[in-house]
Enzyme design. Structure first.
Site, short mmCIF file in Angstrom:
data_model
loop_
_atom_site.label_atom_id
_atom_site.label_comp_id
_atom_site.label_asym_id
_atom_site.label_seq_id
_atom_site.Cartn_x
_atom_site.Cartn_y
_atom_site.Cartn_z
CG HIS A 45 -53.65 -22.39 -41.81
ND1 HIS A 45 -54.09 -21.27 -42.48
CD2 HIS A 45 -52.35 -22.54 -42.17
CE1 HIS A 45 -53.10 -20.76 -43.20
NE2 HIS A 45 -52.04 -21.51 -43.02
CD GLU A 47 -59.00 -21.77 -39.38
OE1 GLU A 47 -59.35 -20.65 -39.74
OE2 GLU A 47 -57.80 -22.13 -39.28
CB ALA A 158 -25.66 -2.78 -6.81
CD GLU A 260 -34.90 -10.72 -21.70
OE1 GLU A 260 -33.98 -10.73 -20.87
OE2 GLU A 260 -35.70 -11.65 -21.83
N GLY A 262 -29.85 -3.13 -23.20
CA GLY A 262 -29.81 -2.41 -21.94
C GLY A 262 -30.50 -1.06 -22.01
CG LEU A 265 -31.32 -1.77 -27.82
CD1 LEU A 265 -30.80 -1.20 -29.13
CD2 LEU A 265 -31.07 -3.28 -27.76
CB ALA A 266 -34.62 0.30 -23.30
#
Length: 355
Positions: A45, A47, A158, A260, A262, A265-266
């Protein structure tokens, strides 16, 4: 603490399911004698690495850590033991560990005679490198950032489907750095068929970055042979249900997901309340026609509009970035609301109640 924050940011994407912690050790005169960050699972870790670099100069000094030092045995011994054994006199940390097993290190240190101060740059750290891990501990599911690139009128391509490039080179370079810091990159099959993306993290010269996140395809349609994501290291989840997707990723130790595309899905993730952060890269350009960046998100009337709490608006090259959180999203800086927690050291899943 800012140096510890920088150390933690440098290991983003390499530590999950453990948190990307940064640590700095100061000697008795206040000079930096050790800097460390969390190693990949099974390694030391932050620390411990900082203490090893400091050696005997740590005795009587101060340890500055982004997360409360862990207090339990997992794959490695507790960091509280290492700090006390090294003779550290004071520990300063930014964020309290909400994990039910690994947390409680402050009390252990105080009982060992170590002075403890908490909260230094707490909000900045919680909304920085520790953001996704804190979210996962508190919700039992990966943190999802929806990244979109669009024109000012909301078009992602586009009318003929072409989309390269809506945003400028600086924005695209930043997105590749985001990919390199994530555990997984996710797209729907519609995006795969339309764009044939590689979903790799690349430098400006096209070479791959050191860390390559898990590439995830969501949807029932097959990825055609010869496409970039027709590869054995790609996870194809044949479902449209966001919770099923996130459960499968959580089981693999994924903490931080970059969604990301399309637009469908978003929209599904937004409608399900499973988008935790939105990064919108907006180009100063107009198309007037073409696919929208977002499809149905479950909004049928203006009363149901999905508003964002905007954390930042900034310029990246020629483009503008809006960084925000949907209303109701669990934020890393918020109080604990955990249900399924993942152990900071050994990746064990602990159930505390219904998700």
């Amino acid at each position: 603490m800012r140096r510890a924050l920088d150390a933690s940011a440098a290991v983003l994407g390499t530590t999950s399911p453990n948190p990307p912690v940064g640590a700095v050790v100061l000697d008795t005169a206040g000079a930096v004698v050790g800097i460390g960050a969390t190693a990949p699972p099974g390694g030391p870790h932050a620390e411990v690495t900082a203490l090893q670099e400091a050696g005997p100069r740590a005795r009587g000094g101060t340890a500055v850590v982004t997360l409360e030092p862990c207090a339990h045995h997992g794959r490695t011994p507790p960091c509280t033991e290492a700090l006390a054994a090294a003779g550290i006199a004071t520990v300063v940390f930014a964020v309290r560990d909400p994990h039910p097993t690994a947390g409680g290190g402050a009390a252990v240190l105080r009982a060992a005679g170590v002075a403890v101060k908490e909260g230094t740059l707490g909000e900045e750290v919680a909304r920085g490198p520790l953001r996704a891990w804190l979210h996962t501990v508190r919700t039992g599911r990966p943190h999802v950032t929806w990244k979109l690139a669009a024109t000012l009128d909301g078009r992602s391509a586009a009318a003929d489907g072409t989309s390269r490039w809506i945003t400028g080179a600086d924005a695209r370079a930043e997105v590749h750095r985001l990919r390199a810091a994530a555990d997984a990159i996710m797209v729907g099959t519609g995006t795969v068929l339309a764009d044939d993306p590689a979903l790799t993290a690349r430098r400006a010269d096209g070479s791959l970055r050191e860390h390559s996140p898990l590439r995830v395809v969501v949807g029932h349609r097959d990825v055609p042979h010869g496409f970039a994501l027709d590869a054995p290291d790609v996870l194809h989840l044949r479902t449209h249900d966001p919770d099923t997707v996130l459960a499968a990723l959580h089981a693999r130790g994924v903490v931080d997901v970059l969604l990301e595309g399309g637009p469908r899905l978003a929209g599904a993730f937004l409608a399900a309340g499973r988008v935790d952060r939105v990064l919108a890269y907006l180009a100063p350009a107009l198309l007037g026609a073409g696919p929208a960046a977002l499809a149905d998100a479950g909004v049928g009337t203006i009363a149901d509009i999905r508003r964002l709490q905007v954390d930042e608006v900034r310029r990246v090259g020629v483009d503008v970035v809006v960084d925000g959180r949907p209303d109701g999203a669990v934020d890393g800086a918020e109080p604990a609301r955990a249900s399924v927690a993942r152990s900071e050291s050994d990746g064990q899943t602990l159930r505390k109640g219904a998700v």
